[in-house]
Design a protein around this motif. Structure first.
Motif, mmCIF file in Angstrom:
data_model
loop_
_atom_site.group_PDB
_atom_site.id
_atom_site.type_symbol
_atom_site.label_atom_id
_atom_site.label_comp_id
_atom_site.label_asym_id
_atom_site.label_seq_id
_atom_site.Cartn_x
_atom_site.Cartn_y
_atom_site.Cartn_z
ATOM 1 N N PHE A 86 1.147 -0.729 0.188
ATOM 2 C CA PHE A 86 0.069 0.365 -0.321
ATOM 3 C C PHE A 86 0.854 0.821 -0.176
ATOM 4 C CE2 PHE A 86 -2.338 -3.051 2.607
ATOM 5 C CZ PHE A 86 -3.336 -3.723 1.666
ATOM 6 N N ARG A 87 1.744 1.036 -0.237
ATOM 7 C CA ARG A 87 2.508 2.165 -0.871
ATOM 8 C C ARG A 87 2.860 2.702 -2.229
ATOM 9 N NH1 ARG A 87 7.143 2.317 3.476
ATOM 10 N NH2 ARG A 87 6.396 0.768 4.452
ATOM 11 N N GLY A 88 1.982 2.770 -3.274
ATOM 12 C CA GLY A 88 2.050 3.361 -4.873
ATOM 13 C C GLY A 88 0.797 2.010 -5.119
ATOM 14 N N LEU A 89 0.299 3.156 -6.797
ATOM 15 C CA LEU A 89 -0.680 2.385 -7.111
ATOM 16 C C LEU A 89 -0.155 1.656 -8.553
ATOM 17 C CD1 LEU A 89 -2.885 5.701 -7.479
ATOM 18 C CD2 LEU A 89 -3.233 2.982 -6.478
ATOM 19 N N GLY A 90 1.128 1.242 -8.772
ATOM 20 C CA GLY A 90 1.651 0.135 -9.660
ATOM 21 C C GLY A 90 1.791 1.138 -11.167
ATOM 22 N N ILE A 91 1.134 1.865 -11.125
ATOM 23 C CA ILE A 91 0.917 2.956 -12.275
ATOM 24 C C ILE A 91 1.046 4.233 -12.632
ATOM 25 C CG2 ILE A 91 -0.713 1.552 -12.849
ATOM 26 C CD1 ILE A 91 -2.768 4.199 -12.176
ATOM 27 N N ASN A 92 1.587 4.356 -14.073
ATOM 28 C CA ASN A 92 2.002 6.444 -13.885
ATOM 29 C C ASN A 92 0.651 7.140 -14.354
ATOM 30 O OD1 ASN A 92 5.185 6.359 -14.203
ATOM 31 N ND2 ASN A 92 4.664 4.381 -15.932
ATOM 32 N N ARG A 93 1.100 7.410 -13.543
ATOM 33 C CA ARG A 93 0.137 8.499 -13.353
ATOM 34 C C ARG A 93 0.837 9.791 -13.583
ATOM 35 N NH1 ARG A 93 -1.951 8.786 -7.414
ATOM 36 N NH2 ARG A 93 0.259 7.710 -7.510
ATOM 37 N N THR A 94 -0.165 11.473 -14.154
ATOM 38 C CA THR A 94 -0.087 12.621 -14.910
ATOM 39 C C THR A 94 -0.976 13.448 -14.263
ATOM 40 O OG1 THR A 94 1.738 11.382 -16.340
ATOM 41 C CG2 THR A 94 0.673 14.101 -16.952
ATOM 42 N N LEU A 95 -0.742 14.559 -13.405
ATOM 43 C CA LEU A 95 -1.851 15.478 -13.174
ATOM 44 C C LEU A 95 -1.323 17.147 -14.065
ATOM 45 C CD1 LEU A 95 -3.965 16.836 -11.495
ATOM 46 C CD2 LEU A 95 -2.428 16.624 -9.459
ATOM 47 N N GLY A 96 -2.169 17.987 -14.643
ATOM 48 C CA GLY A 96 -2.260 18.565 -15.489
ATOM 49 C C GLY A 96 -2.917 19.845 -15.023
ATOM 50 N N SER A 97 -2.352 20.665 -14.135
ATOM 51 C CA SER A 97 -3.586 22.020 -12.871
ATOM 52 C C SER A 97 -3.203 23.011 -13.568
ATOM 53 C CB SER A 97 -3.146 21.736 -12.050
ATOM 54 O OG SER A 97 -3.522 20.418 -11.636
ATOM 55 N N LEU A 98 -4.722 23.728 -13.298
ATOM 56 C CA LEU A 98 -4.012 25.388 -13.930
ATOM 57 C C LEU A 98 -4.521 25.948 -12.176
ATOM 58 C CD1 LEU A 98 -4.153 27.523 -15.688
ATOM 59 C CD2 LEU A 98 -6.786 27.472 -15.270
ATOM 60 N N VAL A 99 -3.291 26.887 -11.547
ATOM 61 C CA VAL A 99 -3.440 27.174 -10.025
ATOM 62 C C VAL A 99 -3.468 28.525 -10.818
ATOM 63 C CG1 VAL A 99 -2.038 27.461 -8.415
ATOM 64 C CG2 VAL A 99 -1.894 25.541 -9.436
#
Length: 200
Positions: A40-53
């Motif tokens: 339970f230390r990760g999801l095992g997949i690549n994740r990419t988040l694009g955000s406007l701040v």
């Protein structure tokens, strides 16, 4: 856990001088599958988040907000109904957003209030489900209820009040709480968070 790499670029500044008047920025966060998902230390997949701040304000009141979409390399399957045939539910991608403000209540005390939202697409919400079984058993049981994943997205909205107190010099204490106000997943009713920062 999963290691995150973050790039942030401000493309609009709302003014000049100090303190920073805020503006609009774009952030790109990539999370690598370096954590062990079995622990339970990760999801095992690549994740990419694009955000406007967004942030603004040079006085005592300073609003801020952000919103983004997180792309998942592949979906995460969870077991759905327990009866035969087994059904799997897939969760993939999520929408994240937050809006809030800071208020300088005193020279060394800042109050904060944020509304945090996260929507995991696909399925994964946990609901009670009724299972029918043959009444031909020694206990005479014909049905039972159990919790299980269903094909509805997970929606999490929480209120996060808090404060930052400059106790002395470069020593900062943060007190926050996370209070769910609309959450259809497993969650705590109240989560306190205490932080200490020391810059040198």
């Amino acid at each position: 856990g999963d290691v995150a790499m973050i790039i942030k670029y401000r493309f609009l500044r709302l003014g000049e001088g100090q303190p920073d008047p805020g503006g609009l920025a774009f952030t790109l966060t990539s999370r690598l599958p370096t954590g062990n998902k079995d622990n339970f230390r990760g999801l095992g997949i690549n994740r990419t988040l694009g955000s406007l701040v967004f942030s603004a304000g040079t006085g005592k009141f300073r609003p801020h907000a952000n919103a983004g979409f997180e792309w998942w390399e592949k979906g995460i399957c969870v077991r759905g109904r327990l009866d035969s045939p087994y059904t799997n539910i897939e969760a993939r991608h999520q929408i994240q957003y937050a809006v809030g403000a800071e208020f300088e209540a005193a020279p060394k005390l800042t109050l904060l209030l944020d509304l945090l939202g996260r929507h995991v697409l696909g399925g994964g919400r946990v609901d009670m489900q009724t299972y029918r079984i043959s009444a031909d058993n020694p206990y005479g049981v014909s049905s039972f209820d159990a919790a299980g994943a269903v094909d509805h997205r997970i929606r999490k909205v929480a209120l996060a009040p808090g404060l930052k107190w400059n106790l002395r010099g470069n020593f900062l204490v943060s007190l926050n709480a996370r209070i769910p106000i609309a959450d259809n997943s497993l969650h705590d009713r109240f989560t306190p968070v205490v932080g200490v920062e020391w810059t040198f």
